[in-house]
Design a protein around this motif. Structure first.
Motif, mmCIF file in Angstrom:
data_model
loop_
_atom_site.group_PDB
_atom_site.id
_atom_site.type_symbol
_atom_site.label_atom_id
_atom_site.label_comp_id
_atom_site.label_asym_id
_atom_site.label_seq_id
_atom_site.Cartn_x
_atom_site.Cartn_y
_atom_site.Cartn_z
ATOM 1 N N LEU A 1 69.726 85.352 -51.075
ATOM 2 C CA LEU A 1 68.552 84.755 -50.458
ATOM 3 C C LEU A 1 68.026 83.652 -51.360
ATOM 4 C CD1 LEU A 1 66.735 88.027 -49.339
ATOM 5 C CD2 LEU A 1 68.231 86.569 -47.990
ATOM 6 N N ARG A 2 67.623 82.558 -50.740
ATOM 7 C CA ARG A 2 67.018 81.477 -51.504
ATOM 8 C C ARG A 2 65.947 80.843 -50.626
ATOM 9 N NH1 ARG A 2 69.339 76.828 -49.548
ATOM 10 N NH2 ARG A 2 71.383 77.063 -48.629
ATOM 11 N N PRO A 3 64.896 80.357 -51.259
ATOM 12 C CA PRO A 3 63.835 79.745 -50.460
ATOM 13 C C PRO A 3 64.308 78.428 -49.852
ATOM 14 C CG PRO A 3 63.347 79.582 -52.808
ATOM 15 C CD PRO A 3 64.591 80.404 -52.665
ATOM 16 N N LEU A 4 63.813 78.151 -48.683
ATOM 17 C CA LEU A 4 64.124 76.898 -47.997
ATOM 18 C C LEU A 4 62.796 76.250 -47.627
ATOM 19 C CD1 LEU A 4 66.148 74.954 -46.632
ATOM 20 C CD2 LEU A 4 65.964 76.387 -44.592
ATOM 21 N N TYR A 5 62.571 75.067 -48.160
ATOM 22 C CA TYR A 5 61.335 74.349 -47.882
ATOM 23 C C TYR A 5 61.618 73.367 -46.757
ATOM 24 C CZ TYR A 5 60.042 76.527 -52.222
ATOM 25 O OH TYR A 5 59.805 77.463 -53.186
ATOM 26 N N LEU A 6 61.084 73.657 -45.592
ATOM 27 C CA LEU A 6 61.367 72.855 -44.409
ATOM 28 C C LEU A 6 60.900 71.414 -44.553
ATOM 29 C CD1 LEU A 6 60.651 75.415 -41.570
ATOM 30 C CD2 LEU A 6 62.833 74.741 -42.524
ATOM 31 N N THR A 7 59.874 71.188 -45.346
ATOM 32 C CA THR A 7 59.402 69.816 -45.530
ATOM 33 C C THR A 7 60.409 68.991 -46.335
ATOM 34 O OG1 THR A 7 58.153 70.517 -47.475
ATOM 35 C CG2 THR A 7 56.954 70.427 -45.373
ATOM 36 N N ALA A 8 61.263 69.647 -47.099
ATOM 37 C CA ALA A 8 62.253 68.935 -47.912
ATOM 38 C C ALA A 8 63.551 68.682 -47.154
ATOM 39 C CB ALA A 8 62.557 69.742 -49.180
ATOM 40 N N VAL A 9 63.702 69.312 -45.980
ATOM 41 C CA VAL A 9 64.922 69.142 -45.189
ATOM 42 C C VAL A 9 64.802 67.858 -44.391
ATOM 43 C CG1 VAL A 9 66.348 70.130 -43.350
ATOM 44 C CG2 VAL A 9 65.310 71.626 -45.059
#
Length: 129
Positions: free
Chosen positions: A119-127
């Motif tokens: 599991l790893r965090p995903l920052y939607l604003t960075a996608v």
């Protein structure tokens, strides 16, 4: 002997060395047959485990879809509530329980796919959009 096709037979008169060779060959064949049966059993067990993994993956996938919908609705409810709302704490607890269940379901999916789950965090604003 020709009709019954025995494995190692000796015609009389025989020599002691010939007898030893036939006995050793028969023992070796017996060991190889037993090993073959063991390998076949292991293969059957592996196939059963593979089937269980695929079943777990299918069930987990279906659960994941349902849990995603439940989590989405719970988040929408929480967005519309104020923290002093009497149902706010219960809605938060429901969200926590659904989130834990989603994580468990993801682990089941990983087992069904024979993969490690990281599991790893995903920052939607960075996608990039």
């Amino acid at each position: 002997a020709k009709v019954t096709e025995p494995f190692g037979y000796i015609l009389k008169p025989y020599q002691e060395r010939e007898l030893h060779v036939v006995i050793e060959t028969a023992l070796y064949k017996h060991c190889m047959e037993r090993r073959q049966h063991e390998l076949e059993d292991q293969f059957r067990q592996a196939m059963k485990l593979k089937a269980v993994g695929q079943l777990a993956g299918g069930v987990a996938h279906a659960f994941n879809n349902l849990l995603t919908a439940a989590l989405g609705h719970c988040e929408m409810m929480l967005d519309g509530m104020r923290p002093d709302d009497p149902c706010f704490a219960s809605a938060q607890e429901i969200k926590r329980a659904v989130t834990r269940t989603v994580l468990l379901t993801q682990k089941l999916l990983a087992v069904g796919r024979n993969q490690m789950l990281t599991l790893r965090p995903l920052y939607l604003t960075a996608v990039p959009g």
